[in-house]
Write an enzyme that holds these catalytic residues in place. Structure first.
Site, PDB file in Angstrom:
ATOM      1  N   ILE A 167      -4.550 -17.253  -0.680  1.00  0.00           N
ATOM      2  CA  ILE A 167      -3.282 -17.020   0.021  1.00  0.00           C
ATOM      3  C   ILE A 167      -3.468 -16.943   1.356  1.00  0.00           C
ATOM      4  O   ILE A 167      -2.569 -17.473   2.086  1.00  0.00           O
ATOM      5  CB  ILE A 167      -2.466 -15.980  -0.776  1.00  0.00           C
ATOM      6  CG1 ILE A 167      -2.274 -15.874  -2.296  1.00  0.00           C
ATOM      7  CG2 ILE A 167      -0.965 -15.519   0.089  1.00  0.00           C
ATOM      8  CD1 ILE A 167      -1.470 -14.705  -2.712  1.00  0.00           C
ATOM      9  N   ALA A 240       2.763  -8.084   1.381  1.00  0.00           N
ATOM     10  CA  ALA A 240       2.869  -8.953   0.414  1.00  0.00           C
ATOM     11  C   ALA A 240       1.626  -8.834  -0.944  1.00  0.00           C
ATOM     12  O   ALA A 240       1.374  -9.773  -1.543  1.00  0.00           O
ATOM     13  CB  ALA A 240       2.710 -10.479   0.718  1.00  0.00           C
ATOM     14  N   ALA A 241       1.035  -7.684  -0.719  1.00  0.00           N
ATOM     15  CA  ALA A 241      -0.094  -7.495  -1.741  1.00  0.00           C
ATOM     16  C   ALA A 241       0.366  -6.424  -2.841  1.00  0.00           C
ATOM     17  O   ALA A 241       1.269  -7.136  -3.764  1.00  0.00           O
ATOM     18  CB  ALA A 241      -1.074  -6.528  -0.951  1.00  0.00           C
ATOM     19  N   ARG A 242       0.283  -5.324  -2.865  1.00  0.00           N
ATOM     20  CA  ARG A 242       0.969  -4.270  -3.813  1.00  0.00           C
ATOM     21  C   ARG A 242       1.333  -2.978  -3.080  1.00  0.00           C
ATOM     22  O   ARG A 242       0.732  -2.754  -2.127  1.00  0.00           O
ATOM     23  CB  ARG A 242      -0.261  -3.845  -4.834  1.00  0.00           C
ATOM     24  CG  ARG A 242      -0.248  -5.064  -5.825  1.00  0.00           C
ATOM     25  CD  ARG A 242       0.732  -5.270  -6.749  1.00  0.00           C
ATOM     26  NE  ARG A 242       0.240  -6.504  -7.791  1.00  0.00           N
ATOM     27  CZ  ARG A 242       0.536  -7.637  -7.735  1.00  0.00           C
ATOM     28  NH1 ARG A 242       0.970  -7.962  -6.408  1.00  0.00           N
ATOM     29  NH2 ARG A 242       0.154  -8.597  -8.577  1.00  0.00           N
ATOM     30  N   ASP A 265       7.593  -6.738   0.260  1.00  0.00           N
ATOM     31  CA  ASP A 265       7.868  -7.481  -0.887  1.00  0.00           C
ATOM     32  C   ASP A 265       7.554  -6.568  -2.138  1.00  0.00           C
ATOM     33  O   ASP A 265       8.056  -6.837  -3.098  1.00  0.00           O
ATOM     34  CB  ASP A 265       7.459  -8.780  -0.945  1.00  0.00           C
ATOM     35  CG  ASP A 265       7.705  -9.505  -2.019  1.00  0.00           C
ATOM     36  OD1 ASP A 265       9.207  -9.704  -2.362  1.00  0.00           O
ATOM     37  OD2 ASP A 265       7.153 -10.044  -2.952  1.00  0.00           O
ATOM     38  N   GLU A 270       8.583   0.074  -8.387  1.00  0.00           N
ATOM     39  CA  GLU A 270       9.231  -0.870  -8.617  1.00  0.00           C
ATOM     40  C   GLU A 270       9.765  -0.812 -10.090  1.00  0.00           C
ATOM     41  O   GLU A 270       9.135  -0.563 -11.030  1.00  0.00           O
ATOM     42  CB  GLU A 270       8.445  -2.195  -8.465  1.00  0.00           C
ATOM     43  CG  GLU A 270       7.822  -2.266  -7.155  1.00  0.00           C
ATOM     44  CD  GLU A 270       7.067  -3.620  -7.059  1.00  0.00           C
ATOM     45  OE1 GLU A 270       7.260  -4.484  -7.809  1.00  0.00           O
ATOM     46  OE2 GLU A 270       6.408  -3.950  -5.996  1.00  0.00           O
ATOM     47  N   HIS A 289      10.135  -8.010  -4.451  1.00  0.00           N
ATOM     48  CA  HIS A 289       8.936  -8.488  -5.060  1.00  0.00           C
ATOM     49  C   HIS A 289       9.223  -9.881  -5.606  1.00  0.00           C
ATOM     50  O   HIS A 289       9.009 -10.302  -6.776  1.00  0.00           O
ATOM     51  CB  HIS A 289       8.344  -7.694  -6.290  1.00  0.00           C
ATOM     52  CG  HIS A 289       6.753  -7.855  -6.591  1.00  0.00           C
ATOM     53  ND1 HIS A 289       6.067  -6.918  -7.248  1.00  0.00           N
ATOM     54  CD2 HIS A 289       5.951  -8.993  -6.446  1.00  0.00           C
ATOM     55  CE1 HIS A 289       4.904  -7.529  -7.262  1.00  0.00           C
ATOM     56  NE2 HIS A 289       4.761  -8.556  -6.894  1.00  0.00           N
TER      57      HIS A 289
END
Length: 326
Positions: A167, A240-242, A265, A270, A289
């Protein structure tokens, strides 16, 4: 000798004609991609299991499992019953919910590459949205207000990519025309890529820090108060990972002072609860996400799963096998 009356040969391997392989997949879309496999392969008994309904049959009989994007309930218990499992193919790059519980005879493969385009595109869009203050202008538009002002810009920035894998490479390709300097960081150093242990010296020079690391024990809480304090004033953190990678309280403290901004994101919980302070923190842009949730990802997931199933059925080497360090 194997009889051709009871077996079918395909690519040098013999298969019983009546042999049926049970497979659970994440969606009807993926099931449709498996309806017309090359002639001569074993038949598939394909069922959709998305975790919102009871399992479609005995887990003990499943040979191939393609779990959904959102993890199903009780993964340890389910995998503990999958004694016949031989291939666990995720639709995500991350495999943290499954890695500790894979049955001994099963192979775990991830979807590395499937979400590269969508996630890299989101990261570029998020950078531009925050630096050019698009959320503020969208709010002004809703008020029918002509809110002219100067904004920041991506050009001439230093972008630090933390977690430089496929990525990260896709992100760098998309940033090629934006006149930025790229600094690459991975878990261990290699040619033109810094090691994670060099972050303390690299953070103070970055205008934008993009997080693309997997969720592991080694990355949990990686972005803590010390990490954030080393970032330069006015810098932008793009996650944009976790959510587990970032200490949410430490980030909130920096956002409230206005010293840093963030595009997220992923969040610590979540869906993010409506009363969570991140929603109203200054300088933060949040999406639910969705970075990899694109038609391109769906198309690439179908192709990957189809090819992996064929590889498994014909005894060919699998792609994206998770071995050793993850």
């Amino acid at each position: 000798m194997t009889s051709s009356r009871t077996h079918t040969r395909w690519r040098g391997r013999w298969f019983p004609r009546l042999f049926i392989v049970k497979i659970w997949v994440a969606s009807q879309d993926i099931a449709a991609a498996l309806t017309e496999l090359p002639e001569g392969l074993p038949a598939l008994d394909c069922a959709v299991y998305d975790g919102r309904t009871p399992p479609p049959g005995p887990p003990e009989e499943v040979e191939i499992w393609v779990p959904p994007l959102v993890p199903v309930p009780d993964i340890p218990g389910l995998l503990g019953r999958m004694t016949g499992l031989r291939l666990l193919q995720t639709v995500t790059a991350g495999v943290e919910p499954y890695l500790p519980h894979v049955p001994p005879k099963a192979v775990l493969c991830n979807a590395r590459g499937v979400h590269d385009a969508g996630t890299a595109e989101w990261a570029v869009g998020a950078m531009i949205a925050v630096l050019r203050e698009f959320p503020g202008f969208a709010a002004a538009q809703a008020r029918r207000e002509w809110a002219y002002r100067h904004t920041g810009v991506l050009a001439d920035s230093t972008v630090l990519i933390v977690g430089y894998g496929s990525i990260g490479e896709a992100l760098e390709r998309r940033l090629a025309g934006f006149e930025v300097d790229i600094v690459r960081v991975a878990r261990t150093a290699r040619d033109n890529v810094h090691g994670q242990d060099e972050l303390p010296a690299l953070l103070p020079v970055a205008d934008v820090v993009v997080l693309l690391v997997p969720a592991t024990a080694g990355t949990a809480g990686l972005v803590d108060a010390d990490f954030l304090a080393r970032m330069k004033d006015g810098a932008l953190l793009v996650n944009a990972a976790r959510g587990s990678v970032v200490d949410a309280d430490a980030l909130l403290a920096e956002l409230r002072t206005g010293r840093l901004r963030a595009a997220l994101d992923v969040t610590p919980v979540e869906p993010l609860p409506s009363d969570h302070p991140l929603w109203t923190a200054p300088g933060v842009f949040i999406t639910p996400h969705i970075a990899g949730s694109t038609p391109a990802s769906i198309r690439r997931t179908r192709r990957l799963v189809r090819e992996q199933v064929i590889r498994h059925l014909t005894g060919r080497p699998l792609d994206n096998m998770i071995t050793g360090h993850y």
